[in-house]
Design a protein around this motif. Structure first.
Motif, short mmCIF file in Angstrom:
data_model
loop_
_atom_site.label_atom_id
_atom_site.label_comp_id
_atom_site.label_asym_id
_atom_site.label_seq_id
_atom_site.Cartn_x
_atom_site.Cartn_y
_atom_site.Cartn_z
N THR A 183 0.83 -1.20 0.00
CA THR A 183 0.00 0.00 0.00
C THR A 183 0.86 1.24 0.00
OG1 THR A 183 -1.72 -1.18 1.22
CG2 THR A 183 -1.84 1.23 1.21
N PRO A 184 0.65 2.18 -0.93
CA PRO A 184 1.46 3.41 -0.94
C PRO A 184 1.09 4.34 0.21
CG PRO A 184 -0.28 3.51 -2.61
CD PRO A 184 -0.32 2.13 -2.03
N ALA A 185 1.95 5.33 0.46
CA ALA A 185 1.71 6.30 1.52
C ALA A 185 0.39 7.03 1.28
CB ALA A 185 2.86 7.30 1.60
N GLY A 186 -0.35 7.23 2.34
CA GLY A 186 -1.66 7.86 2.23
C GLY A 186 -2.79 6.87 2.01
N GLY A 187 -2.48 5.62 1.79
CA GLY A 187 -3.50 4.61 1.58
C GLY A 187 -4.02 4.04 2.89
N HIS A 188 -4.86 3.04 2.80
CA HIS A 188 -5.41 2.44 4.01
C HIS A 188 -5.66 0.95 3.80
CE1 HIS A 188 -9.09 3.43 1.71
NE2 HIS A 188 -9.57 2.33 2.27
N ILE A 189 -5.73 0.26 4.92
CA ILE A 189 -6.08 -1.16 4.97
C ILE A 189 -7.37 -1.27 5.77
CG2 ILE A 189 -5.36 -3.46 5.70
CD1 ILE A 189 -2.47 -2.48 5.57
N ARG A 190 -8.32 -2.00 5.24
CA ARG A 190 -9.62 -2.11 5.91
C ARG A 190 -9.89 -3.57 6.25
NH1 ARG A 190 -15.25 -2.54 4.95
NH2 ARG A 190 -16.45 -1.05 6.23
N VAL A 191 -10.30 -3.78 7.50
CA VAL A 191 -10.63 -5.12 7.98
C VAL A 191 -12.09 -5.12 8.42
CG1 VAL A 191 -10.06 -6.95 9.60
CG2 VAL A 191 -8.27 -5.42 8.79
N SER A 192 -12.87 -6.02 7.86
CA SER A 192 -14.28 -6.14 8.22
C SER A 192 -14.57 -7.60 8.53
CB SER A 192 -15.18 -5.65 7.08
OG SER A 192 -14.96 -6.42 5.90
N ALA A 193 -15.65 -7.81 9.26
CA ALA A 193 -16.03 -9.17 9.65
C ALA A 193 -17.54 -9.28 9.68
CB ALA A 193 -15.43 -9.54 11.00
N CYS A 194 -18.03 -10.46 9.40
CA CYS A 194 -19.46 -10.75 9.52
C CYS A 194 -19.62 -12.19 9.98
CB CYS A 194 -20.19 -10.50 8.20
SG CYS A 194 -19.70 -11.61 6.86
N GLU A 195 -20.71 -12.41 10.71
CA GLU A 195 -20.97 -13.74 11.26
C GLU A 195 -22.36 -14.20 10.83
OE1 GLU A 195 -20.88 -16.08 15.58
OE2 GLU A 195 -20.66 -13.88 15.48
N THR A 196 -22.44 -15.41 10.33
CA THR A 196 -23.70 -16.02 9.94
C THR A 196 -23.85 -17.34 10.68
OG1 THR A 196 -22.77 -17.27 8.08
CG2 THR A 196 -23.42 -14.98 7.64
N PRO A 197 -25.01 -17.96 10.60
CA PRO A 197 -25.16 -19.28 11.25
C PRO A 197 -24.23 -20.34 10.70
CG PRO A 197 -27.32 -18.33 10.79
CD PRO A 197 -26.31 -17.45 10.11
N LEU A 198 -23.69 -20.13 9.49
CA LEU A 198 -22.83 -21.14 8.87
C LEU A 198 -21.35 -20.87 9.07
CD1 LEU A 198 -24.69 -21.73 5.48
CD2 LEU A 198 -24.83 -23.08 7.58
N ALA A 199 -20.94 -19.60 9.11
CA ALA A 199 -19.50 -19.30 9.15
C ALA A 199 -19.27 -17.88 9.62
CB ALA A 199 -18.87 -19.50 7.77
N THR A 200 -18.05 -17.64 10.05
CA THR A 200 -17.57 -16.30 10.36
C THR A 200 -16.53 -15.92 9.31
OG1 THR A 200 -17.94 -16.57 12.73
CG2 THR A 200 -16.41 -14.84 12.05
#
Length: 346
Positions: free
Chosen positions: A239-256
């Motif tokens: 990732t170049p300077a000024g960029g970002h990393i995004r981490v998201s999560a979701c949970e369902t009855p089958l998987a996380t």
């Protein structure tokens, strides 16, 4: 020889039994008793000889398996308990053949892995040796201090490489202990991102999270944090300077599901099929530096930043917990890594 002697003793015992029964029988029944005994003795001898011959065939074929090859068939033994033995022996031969093929493949993979390890360690070691020679000849204290910092960086790279290789070896050998406990995704994410906070600040890369507080899965928090840390490190480096990393999560009855994206250039289509291959790096083939006092500096700068084992280790750690790790290019550019921890195993 032993089975032949046994057969002769059995025939002799049956002949003696027939003689005794014939002698004890009434006079008018003696011919019938003798004839019946003779027929039984002949039938027993024929059957025993046929079985003895089949056993000898099996013995010869097993000897061929042990000393010559392994493409042995037992079609001639089709009935009776000897046929059951032949079928079991054929299964054993097939399993031994598969085990031998697997061992040969593992031997080849081990040889390739050792060659890759030697190649990967040789580059920073060569740079360190050149740096030592340059430091010995340097009179300027400021330049010497700068070169010492670079040497320290190379030593850290070698230490990280050896440590990671040992972890991969443990995963390959099945020697790591993976826990199966409830893991909070947000807490695991904080553990993974903590060692990279300083590096992210220096690179001017922001880390954004969108993780529900109650999102969880069943697994090993320490090993999962290690895997996520390697993924974040890879994203940070791209990732170049000024960029970002995004981490998201979701949970369902089958998987996380945990999704990690960056704003880098993404993954080249040619690299996607091999992104998790051990020691694979897309930026290979840098020219070797010429010999001079700054050759070590140029060697260090020309080499790719990673060794190509971080993502491989991450996938191995996630797979050891029954999860999956996939890589793709995001819809808006940049790389996208998806970790899935199923809750139901079908």
């Amino acid at each position: 020889m032993g089975s032949t002697s046994t057969l002769l003793r059995q025939c002799l015992a049956l002949a003696l039994l027939t003689s005794a029964l014939t002698w004890a029988a009434p006079a008018e029944a003696k011919p019938w008793t003798a004839a019946t005994g003779a027929i039984a003795l002949a039938f027993f001898a024929v059957i025993s000889l046929l079985r003895h011959r089949r056993v000898q065939q099996l013995t010869a074929q097993i000897d061929e398996v042990l000393h010559s090859g392994r493409t042995v068939r037992f079609e001639k033994c089709r009935e009776g308990d000897v046929a059951v033995l032949a079928n079991e022996l054929e299964k054993m031969v097939a399993r031994l053949a598969r085990a031998t093929d697997a061992l040969q493949k593992e031997r080849g993979a081990l040889a390739d892995s050792l060659a890759d390890v030697s190649h990967q360690i040789r580059t920073p070691l060569t740079a360190a040796q050149l740096m030592l020679a340059a430091i010995e000849q340097e009179d300027d204290p400021r330049r010497r201090k700068h070169q010492l910092r670079q040497l320290e960086s190379q030593m850290e790279r070698i230490s990280w490489l050896v440590t990671t290789l040992l972890k991969i070896a443990k995963v390959d050998a099945g020697a790591i202990r993976v826990q199966a406990n409830p893991v909070n995704v947000a807490q695991c994410m904080r553990r993974a991102a903590s060692p990279l906070e300083t590096a992210l600040d220096l690179r001017d890369v922001a880390l954004e999270t969108d993780i529900p507080l109650d999102a969880a899965f069943t697994g090993d928090e320490l090993w999962t944090a290690e895997a996520i840390e390697n993924i974040l490190k890879n994203c940070m480096e791209k990732t170049p300077a000024g960029g970002h990393i995004r981490v998201s999560a979701c949970e369902t009855p089958l998987a996380t599901t945990v999704r990690i994206t960056d704003t880098g250039p993404g993954i080249a289509p040619a690299d996607l099929p091999r992104i998790f291959d051990r020691f694979y790096r897309g930026d290979e083939g840098q020219p070797a530096p010429s010999s001079s006092e700054d050759s070590a500096v140029r060697l260090s700068a020309a080499a790719p930043e990673g060794f190509g084992i971080g993502l491989s280790l991450a996938q191995a750690l996630i797979s050891a917990q029954g999860g999956t790790l996939q890589a793709a290019n995001g819809g808006h550019g940049g790389a996208e890594f998806t970790l899935t921890f199923p809750k139901l195993v079908v």
